[in-house]
Design an enzyme around this catalytic site. Structure first.
Site, mmCIF file in Angstrom:
data_model
loop_
_atom_site.group_PDB
_atom_site.id
_atom_site.type_symbol
_atom_site.label_atom_id
_atom_site.label_comp_id
_atom_site.label_asym_id
_atom_site.label_seq_id
_atom_site.Cartn_x
_atom_site.Cartn_y
_atom_site.Cartn_z
ATOM 1 N N HIS A 23 68.945 -34.348 37.489
ATOM 2 C CA HIS A 23 68.348 -33.188 38.170
ATOM 3 C C HIS A 23 67.063 -32.744 37.472
ATOM 4 O O HIS A 23 66.031 -32.535 38.125
ATOM 5 C CB HIS A 23 69.374 -32.045 38.186
ATOM 6 C CG HIS A 23 68.834 -30.749 38.710
ATOM 7 N ND1 HIS A 23 68.987 -30.362 40.025
ATOM 8 C CD2 HIS A 23 68.150 -29.741 38.092
ATOM 9 C CE1 HIS A 23 68.413 -29.173 40.199
ATOM 10 N NE2 HIS A 23 67.897 -28.783 39.032
ATOM 11 N N GLU A 24 67.123 -32.608 36.149
ATOM 12 C CA GLU A 24 65.937 -32.144 35.419
ATOM 13 C C GLU A 24 64.804 -33.168 35.495
ATOM 14 O O GLU A 24 63.633 -32.803 35.621
ATOM 15 C CB GLU A 24 66.299 -31.839 33.962
ATOM 16 C CG GLU A 24 67.359 -30.749 33.773
ATOM 17 C CD GLU A 24 67.001 -29.434 34.459
ATOM 18 O OE1 GLU A 24 65.800 -29.097 34.549
ATOM 19 O OE2 GLU A 24 67.932 -28.743 34.915
ATOM 20 N N ASP A 49 63.843 -26.998 42.935
ATOM 21 C CA ASP A 49 65.255 -26.672 43.151
ATOM 22 C C ASP A 49 65.499 -26.450 44.633
ATOM 23 O O ASP A 49 64.643 -25.928 45.362
ATOM 24 C CB ASP A 49 65.644 -25.415 42.365
ATOM 25 C CG ASP A 49 65.799 -25.676 40.877
ATOM 26 O OD1 ASP A 49 66.490 -26.658 40.521
ATOM 27 O OD2 ASP A 49 65.245 -24.914 40.071
ATOM 28 N N HIS A 101 62.771 -32.782 38.557
ATOM 29 C CA HIS A 101 61.658 -31.822 38.478
ATOM 30 C C HIS A 101 60.395 -32.505 37.950
ATOM 31 O O HIS A 101 59.286 -32.230 38.412
ATOM 32 C CB HIS A 101 62.032 -30.659 37.563
ATOM 33 C CG HIS A 101 63.079 -29.746 38.133
ATOM 34 N ND1 HIS A 101 63.093 -29.335 39.447
ATOM 35 C CD2 HIS A 101 64.153 -29.133 37.540
ATOM 36 C CE1 HIS A 101 64.122 -28.527 39.660
ATOM 37 N NE2 HIS A 101 64.781 -28.391 38.518
#
Length: 208
Positions: free
Chosen positions: A140-141, A150, A144
């Protein structure tokens, strides 16, 4: 006595000579050219090779340094591997000088992009202590870093839904829409995430 040919009579030798001249003219104009057909094959192969080389040049390599991520280093490597297997335009590789530096701390996971494919990631222990899945956090990070914002849908199939999917979610993989957005980000050089923005998984209530 020799018989005299009628005026305008065509002999066999003249017919053969005329046929030869016509065949030469056809070959000269390229209407029938075995050589040109065989010559086009190398040209097509060269074009294909050129296109393949251009595709290879289009791949962006992002070096990351997870040496400061403590117990999460294997999770960061797993997150990088997941993205590498699913996108064509970008590949993560460990190394320095790094485009992405990953740390571990006791807060919530968060990322601060410094531009597309660059930034800082913190693998926060708070989320792990509450039961969130570390490989999903890492992927997920890194999402980014790849320009994804998000998207708190609460759905486990959405990687960028993050912690909103709950502690029972064990899916670390991006969905087709997220993959397509990353490909578009790197093909076009733009993303929906602004450089310098701090993207955190900390619940909104805790930030008040």
């Amino acid at each position: 006595m020799n018989k005299r040919r009628p005026p305008g009579a065509v002999t066999l030798s003249k017919l053969l000579s005329l046929a030869g001249a016509l065949l030469g003219l056809v070959l000269l104009t390229g209407a029938v050219s075995p050589a040109s057909a065989s010559a086009s094959a190398p040209a097509a192969s060269a074009s294909a090779a050129s296109a393949s080389a251009a595709a290879v040049r289009a791949v962006r390599t992002i070096r990351y340094d997870a040496s400061g991520s403590a117990e999460f280093q294997a999770d960061v490597d797993e997150g990088a591997r997941i993205w590498n297997e699913r996108v064509q335009s970008v590949q993560f590789t460990p190394g320095t000088p790094a485009d992405v530096v990953v740390y571990a701390d006791d807060g919530w996971p968060r990322t601060q992009p410094a531009g597309l494919g660059r930034g800082t990631v913190w693998m926060g222990r708070q989320a792990v202590q509450e039961g969130h899945y570390p490989p999903r956090i890492a992927a997920h990070e890194l999402g980014h870093i790849l320009g994804l914002p998000d998207d708190r849908t609460g759905l486990c199939e959405d990687l960028m839904s993050g912690a909103s999917a709950g502690t029972g979610c064990r899916n670390p993989n991006p969905n087709p829409a997220e993959i397509a957005e990353v490909e578009a980000n790197f093909q076009n050089g733009v993303a929906r995430v602004a450089a310098g923005a701090l993207l955190t998984e900390e619940p909104a209530a805790a930030r008040r």
